[in-house]
Design a protein around this motif. Structure first.
Motif, mmCIF file in Angstrom:
data_model
loop_
_atom_site.group_PDB
_atom_site.id
_atom_site.type_symbol
_atom_site.label_atom_id
_atom_site.label_comp_id
_atom_site.label_asym_id
_atom_site.label_seq_id
_atom_site.Cartn_x
_atom_site.Cartn_y
_atom_site.Cartn_z
ATOM 1 N N SER A 49 -6.397 2.676 5.447
ATOM 2 C CA SER A 49 -6.242 3.718 4.424
ATOM 3 C C SER A 49 -7.360 4.742 4.523
ATOM 4 O O SER A 49 -7.130 5.948 4.372
ATOM 5 C CB SER A 49 -6.249 3.091 3.033
ATOM 6 N N ASP A 171 1.092 5.997 4.085
ATOM 7 C CA ASP A 171 0.234 4.813 3.980
ATOM 8 C C ASP A 171 1.027 3.680 3.336
ATOM 9 O O ASP A 171 1.259 3.695 2.138
ATOM 10 C CB ASP A 171 -1.013 5.162 3.150
ATOM 11 N N GLU A 172 1.440 2.712 4.182
ATOM 12 C CA GLU A 172 2.263 1.587 3.730
ATOM 13 C C GLU A 172 3.441 2.062 2.873
ATOM 14 O O GLU A 172 3.596 1.621 1.732
ATOM 15 C CB GLU A 172 1.413 0.581 2.947
HETATM 16 MG MG LIG Z 1 -4.691 0.362 2.505
#
Ligand SMILES: [Mg+2]
Ligand SMILES: Nc1ncnc2c1ncn2[C@@H]1O[C@H](COP(=O)(O)OP(=O)(O)O)[C@@H](O)[C@H]1O
Lengths: 258, 405
Positions: A49, A171-172
């Motif tokens: 991240s 991000d994910e």
């Molecule tokens: Mg993360």
């Protein structure tokens, strides 16, 4: 296809928490060329991240250089970074991050309103078209609380692509979604990538990474592996197969009942 | 960002929290409403007093017999300290700062016409009287110096008498009797209404003071002498001058207390005006405290709002909002809220002032400037108290704002 969209070298990020220092990134070099579909993998806390936030111009590295689409990013002012995010980047988060009590079309319109180059004239229309592209043309006036997780993530993707960004960062994006919806969202990313947008997706699920063309692995703030995927899976095909299986199953159930 | 989208955005987030917005606005509503009511009441009182001053006459100086010095009792008038025509004449001839002087002989008697009677006050005056009182005749004219010198039996009637004795006709030229003496009506006075103490100023008949002395009262003494100073700036000097002349006329140059009183009613009334204007200011100032309290309410809510909407701020920044965009958004929200409160407060203030005026019988008036000041002030309150929270929002770090739980 060899123009670099991203060129970072020696990027470090150190968080200072009182006496102790947390080394989130310990020196990362990465080049991403236009049109790539890149997956960033790694265990929790490895620095994925942090890397994405730096690539997304949301965070500033402690050291290292960053060139985005030919523009030198390190050393830029807060305002210039905001403008860069608006013009070149689309960001999709794990938690969707839509404005609550605000309709889907208004959420998607938001980046257009912060544009400073007067590129967009009919912002509401553009937002509606972006929602159509992600298959939510019939949900324009729905608020996030009236949409499923998958639909919310589609709204977020529409918001990320409405400004026609050079780079889409996620991000994910499937972290909060069930496996089937995850594959649907990946199919959407693959489709957008085929239309020419460079896409970087963070995930810790190998199932998701197999839809990318290239996978890098981050461990303890460093890139440990970087390899191309020989034959990436097609998410659209997987969705079709799941549909077929479900139909067969349903048919079987009906036969048994009969 | 375009003004239109800023306003829709601000309107949107204000509407999303209707109850809270209303309660926050209430502070401003009450503040502006209170200021408007206070100014309206104070201003109304002032207008009323000013109208009364105007009724008193121009630069009016009143000379009455007897002293009001130590003890306050004016025993002089009853004994030997009296005002005479000679005093009035001497003031008129010697004074340099006066534009008009008139003796006033007051007596009460019956006005008799063919249709009925009316008991009223007869004032024997000179031709200067109307100038001094700033009165006018609506029909006919006042008597002339010639009438005064010849002691002619001519009368000018106040509006109340005309209303009662000559309801439908113009009395000019008719014959009336004052007591037993026949008079010819030569003029009618403008209606002036009541004084602040409720005296009907139109219930009066004016006759030449010479005629009054000769035919009506039989007195050689005057109730008072009225004079007009040439300008408001001369008022004090003119009174001193009159005092000097009067002391000389009454043989007091060698010493002794004044046996007469020189008063300036305008000064008294003007003091009353300035007192009311100080009161108005004071009331408005107290009322504006509630406006400040309302502003603090807005600041409090905006601070809560910024904390609550940290994630929203993070999202906006992530899609390209600059710090200044976020600042403007929150500032617009607080200004819209306080302006809206200001406008509602304005309406309530006007309504409240009207109701108060009606119920209490006060005259109220709100100067237009108060409207602009109230609206401007509430906008300023919005900017002032909205700035700190907005600044706080603008300074947030995008990543930390997005991570905020
Ligand atoms: Mg993360
Ligand atoms: N704001 C922060 N303050 C301190 N440490 C942080 C902060 N953000 C991330 N870290 C630390 O940096 C490391 C990398 O975090 P992150 O990039 O979020 O990992 P990942 O996304 O791969 O799970 C972790 O050890 C985390 O605790």
């Amino acid at each position: 296809m060899s123009t670099p969209v991203i060129e970072i070298s020696g990027v470090k990020k150190i968080y200072r928490m009182g006496e102790t220092e947390v080394f989130a990134l310990r020196g990362v070099d990465l080049t991403v060329t236009a049109g790539e579909l890149l997956a960033v993998m790694g265990s929790s806390g490895s620095g994925k991240s942090t890397l994405m936030n730096i690539l997304g111009c949301l965070d500033i590295p402690t050291a290292g250089s960053y060139v985005l689409d030919g523009i030198r990013v390190d050393g830029m002012s807060r305002n210039d970074l905001a403008d860069l995010r608006n013009r070149k980047l689309g960001f999709v988060f794990q938690g969707f991050n839509l404005l609550p009590r605000t309709s889907a079309v208004e959420n998607v319109e938001l980046p257009l309103l912060y544009d400073r180059t007067a590129r967009w004239t009919n912002t509401r229309q553009l937002a509606a078209e972006a929602l159509e592209r992600v298959g939510l043309g019939a949900r324009l006036e729905h608020q996030p609380s009236e949409l499923s997780g998958g639909q919310q993530q589609r709204v977020a993707i529409a918001r990320a692509l409405v400004t026609q960004p050079t780079l889409l960062l996620a991000d994910e994006p499937t972290g909060n979604l069930d496996s089937r919806t995850s594959i649907e969202v990946m199919a959407l990313f693959q489709a957008l990538n085929e239309q020419g947008i460079t896409v970087i997706i963070v995930t810790h699920e190998p199932d998701i990474a197999q839809y990318a063309h290239r996978v890098i692995e981050v461990r303890d703030g460093r890139i440990m592996k970087d390899h191309a995927v020989a034959a990436p899976r097609s998410a659209a095909d997987d969705v079709a197969r799941l549909d077929a299986e479900a139909a067969e199953l349903a048919a079987g159930v009906t036969k048994e009942a009969a | 960002m375009k003004t239109k989208s800023l306003l829709t955005m601000a309107g949107g987030s204000i509407l999303k929290n209707k109850m809270r917005t209303m309660l926050t606005m209430l502070g401003i509503v009450i503040g502006v409403g209170a200021v408007i009511v206070m100014v309206a009441v104070g201003n109304g009182a002032q207008t009323q007093i000013e109208a009364q001053i105007k009724n008193l006459g121009t630069n009016l100086i009143v000379i009455t017999p007897g002293s009001t010095a130590a003890g306050g009792a004016s025993q002089g008038a009853q004994t030997f300290n009296r005002l005479t025509i000679a005093d009035a004449d001497k003031i008129k001839s010697d004074a340099t700062l006066l534009s008009a002087v008139s003796p006033v002989i007051v007596t009460r008697t019956q006005v008799i016409t063919g249709k009925g009677n009316w008991r009223t006050e007869i004032n024997g005056v000179s031709t200067d009287y109307l100038t001094i009182r700033d009165w006018n005749v609506t029909s006919g004219s006042l008597f002339s110096d010639d009438d005064v010198n010849a002691k002619r039996k001519v009368a000018v009637l106040g509006a109340t008498i005309v209303k009662n004795l000559f309801p439908d006709t113009d009395p000019v030229g008719s014959q009336i009797q004052l007591g037993h003496v026949p008079f010819t009506v030569i003029g009618v006075l403008d209606a002036k209404g009541q004084t602040s103490s409720g005296v009907d100023q139109d219930d009066v008949v004016l006759v030449p003071y010479t005629t009054a002395q000769d035919r009506l009262s039989g007195m050689t003494f005057l109730g008072q002498i009225l004079a007009s100073a040439q300008s408001p700036n001369d008022m004090v000097a003119a009174q001193e001058e009159i005092r000097g002349i009067m002391r000389e006329s009454h043989g007091l140059l060698g010493g002794g207390a004044d046996d007469f009183t020189v008063r300036d009613q305008t000064a008294i009334a003007q003091a009353a005006t300035s007192t009311t204007s100080v009161m108005t200011g004071l009331l408005a100032a107290i009322a504006s405290i509630s406006l400040v309290v309302g502003g603090i309410g807005i600041m409090n809510i905006m601070l809560v709002s910024v904390t609550e909407r940290t994630r929203e701020i993070g999202i906006r920044m992530a899609v390209g909002a600059r710090g200044s965009d976020v600042l403007t958004q929150f500032l617009v929200e607080s200004v819209v809220m306080s302006l809206l409160g200001g406008v509602v407060g304005l309406a309530i203030g006007f309504g409240g002032a009207a109701i108060l005026g009606h119920v209490m019988g006060w005259s109220t008036s709100t100067p237009l400037i108060a409207v602009f000041v109230a609206v401007g002030f509430s906008a300023a309150v919005g900017v002032f108290f909205g700035f700190y929270p907005a600044k706080k929002a603008a300074a947030l770090d995008p990543i930390q704002a997005l991570r905020y739980e």
